[in-house]
Scaffold this active site. Structure first.
Site, PDB file in Angstrom:
ATOM      1  N   ASP A 161      92.938  93.943  34.990  1.00  0.00           N
ATOM      2  CA  ASP A 161      91.814  94.320  34.138  1.00  0.00           C
ATOM      3  C   ASP A 161      91.404  95.795  34.100  1.00  0.00           C
ATOM      4  O   ASP A 161      91.432  96.413  33.059  1.00  0.00           O
ATOM      5  CB  ASP A 161      90.586  93.498  34.532  1.00  0.00           C
ATOM      6  CG  ASP A 161      90.855  91.999  34.461  1.00  0.00           C
ATOM      7  OD1 ASP A 161      92.023  91.589  34.418  1.00  0.00           O
ATOM      8  OD2 ASP A 161      89.883  91.228  34.455  1.00  0.00           O
ATOM      9  N   GLU A 392      90.025  86.938  46.788  1.00  0.00           N
ATOM     10  CA  GLU A 392      90.697  87.246  45.523  1.00  0.00           C
ATOM     11  C   GLU A 392      91.616  88.455  45.670  1.00  0.00           C
ATOM     12  O   GLU A 392      92.726  88.492  45.170  1.00  0.00           O
ATOM     13  CB  GLU A 392      89.615  87.501  44.449  1.00  0.00           C
ATOM     14  CG  GLU A 392      90.144  87.739  43.055  1.00  0.00           C
ATOM     15  CD  GLU A 392      89.001  87.971  42.054  1.00  0.00           C
ATOM     16  OE1 GLU A 392      87.824  88.043  42.481  1.00  0.00           O
ATOM     17  OE2 GLU A 392      89.300  88.090  40.856  1.00  0.00           O
TER      18      GLU A 392
HETATM   19  C1  GLC Z   1      90.681  88.473  36.866  1.00  0.00           C
HETATM   20  C2  GLC Z   1      92.073  89.032  37.129  1.00  0.00           C
HETATM   21  C3  GLC Z   1      93.090  88.241  36.335  1.00  0.00           C
HETATM   22  C4  GLC Z   1      92.972  86.772  36.691  1.00  0.00           C
HETATM   23  C5  GLC Z   1      91.529  86.261  36.530  1.00  0.00           C
HETATM   24  C6  GLC Z   1      91.336  84.878  37.106  1.00  0.00           C
HETATM   25  O1  GLC Z   1      90.310  88.642  35.535  1.00  0.00           O
HETATM   26  O2  GLC Z   1      92.133  90.380  36.830  1.00  0.00           O
HETATM   27  O3  GLC Z   1      94.381  88.707  36.600  1.00  0.00           O
HETATM   28  O4  GLC Z   1      93.834  86.015  35.931  1.00  0.00           O
HETATM   29  O5  GLC Z   1      90.640  87.117  37.198  1.00  0.00           O
HETATM   30  O6  GLC Z   1      91.688  84.860  38.455  1.00  0.00           O
END
Ligand code: GLC
Length: 427
Positions: A161, A392
């Site tokens: 992102d 995460e």
């Molecule tokens: C965030 C991450 C993305 C992922 C999502 C759900 O947006 O950057 O890569 O798929 O979270 O975990």
């Protein structure tokens, strides 16, 4: 210790299971995300292969008529997430977001086939036309000039992102006066210094507004949209996934598909060269309208090995850069080069370490003859979880766990590493 973490990982995956699909983490991400599910399938394969296939199959329940597999499927209304289906306005059933995410599914499907039996082959066969349609969508809609370089229309499409990679494209965006007020929900769950800034969010929503207002006409978005960049992560994941799809086509003796995929791969190889930056010593992101290359290495650059991209000399240079960067971190591989301005060790994709990227990087390094680097990255990935839990993402300098807790893909990759789920070398 290993046993304890593996039980916890399994418990996390079960707790995040919503029946056929998993959420990345309860609260922060309450829906189904595309590449998260592909990695989740890898984790499920450690204890329930049928469930692994279900996870891959449900991704395609949201597939659009043009082949696109969206990055989020909004399966139930959950006000704890923003932006929800009304903001996307894609008018699909089930409701979904309007763009895609790195196409990891074929990679996991091939791996399941090669480690499985006739049932795995049967399930892969059923998925095969959907995979062909999705890969075809990438090659057609995101590379209309057939140059081999595949573009993205939103940083969210890269899965990385707020990486500084996107700053060049983001800077070109003018925030419209009528964007409207909105209430972000992500910072209700996670500290603001670990998430994108408010200015960044305004730009994200400007891109979504453009897509919504043109009815997600991807030809139009490619041509006139506010953001268009090429991403080494999407490029190399697609390249690897095309190679894995070719192996499946071979197994199914599908000659027409084999020829189509062979064309895609030839283009992938060619297109990758447009991402090479001599000054950076690696493959980097590219702003498509100006052709400007980003000048720093990221964890996505390191996926060149996984995709099978680059000359011998380019790969040697990249491996050298990997060593230098790893020597600066307690835990690799960081999402932005710590030697460059813009490195923020706790902010999401501007520095932190992500398990899923590490799994792909290590698989590629192994296949390219850099077993020492691969082992180091795998070791770090598991050590982070043991030190801090199933977060995460992680601080590369301290190992602190960041973002959402009890995270599906972190648990899945820990299981995959414990069971030594690798991938075959790039074909
Ligand atoms: C965030 C991450 C993305 C992922 C999502 C759900 O947006 O950057 O890569 O798929 O979270 O975990």
């Amino acid at each position: 210790m290993t046993h304890a973490t593996s039980e916890t990982a399994t418990a996390i995956m079960r707790a995040n299971d919503r029946g056929g699909y998993t959420v990345p983490t309860a609260g922060l991400y309450p829906y189904q995300w595309n590449w998260d599910s592909a990695f989740a399938a890898l984790g499920f394969a450690a204890f329930d292969r049928d469930r692994a296939w279900r996870e891959l199959e449900t991704i395609f329940e949201g597939q659009w008529a043009d082949g696109m597999a969206p990055h989020i499927i909004f399966r139930n209304h959950d006000p704890s997430y923003f932006p929800g289906p009304d903001i996307w306005g894609s008018n699909t059933e089930p409701p979904s977001s309007g763009h895609s995410q790195p196409p990891v599914v074929a990679i996991v499907a091939r791996w399941l086939v090669e480690t499985g039996d006739r049932e795995d082959l049967r399930r892969a066969h059923a998925l095969f036309p959907k995979l062909m349609a999705w890969h075809g969508w990438w090659h057609r809609e995101r590379d209309p000039g057939e140059t081999g370089l595949v573009a993205i229309i939103h940083p969210w499409e890269s899965g990385r992102d707020n990486c500084p990679d996107w700053d060049a494209g983001m800077d070109r965006i003018t925030i419209p006066d009528d964007l409207g007020a909105y209430h972000r929900r992500d910072t209700d769950w996670v500290a603001a210094d670990q998430r994108p800034t408010h200015e960044t969010y305004d730009r994200y929503l400007t891109m979504v507004k453009f897509g919504r207002e043109c009815g997600w006409d991807h030809k139009r978005i490619y041509r006139d949209g506010p953001f268009l960049m090429a991403d080494p992560c999407v490029q190399f994941v697609l390249m690897r996934a095309d190679r894995d799809l070719a192996v499946l086509a071979e197994r199914f003796e599908d000659d027409a598909a084999r020829r189509t995929i062979a064309d895609w791969i030839a283009r992938d190889i060619e297109g990758a060269q447009a991402l090479w930056n001599d000054a950076a010593g690696g493959f980097v992101a590219r702003e498509m309208r100006t052709g400007a290359l980003v000048d720093a290495i990221t964890n996505a650059s390191m996926l060149a090995f996984f995709g099978g991209a680059g000359t011998r000399a380019q790969q040697a240079e990249l491996a050298d850069q990997a060593r230098q960067i790893l020597d600066l971190c307690r835990f690799g591989f960081p999402s932005w080069d710590p030697r460059r301005p813009g490195f923020e060790q706790r902010r999401y994709w501007r520095g932190p370490v992500w398990s899923v990227m590490n799994w792909m990087i290590a698989g590629g390094l192994d296949g390219a003859g850099h077993a020492d680097l691969a082992a180091r990255i795998r070791h770090d990935t598991r050590a982070l979880v043991r030190q801090s839990g199933f977060f995460e993402y992680f601080d590369p300098l301290t190992g602190d766990g960041l973002g959402g807790p009890d995270f599906t893909w972190t648990a899945a990759i820990d299981l995959a590493l414990e069971h030594e789920f690798g991938t075959a070398a790039a074909a």
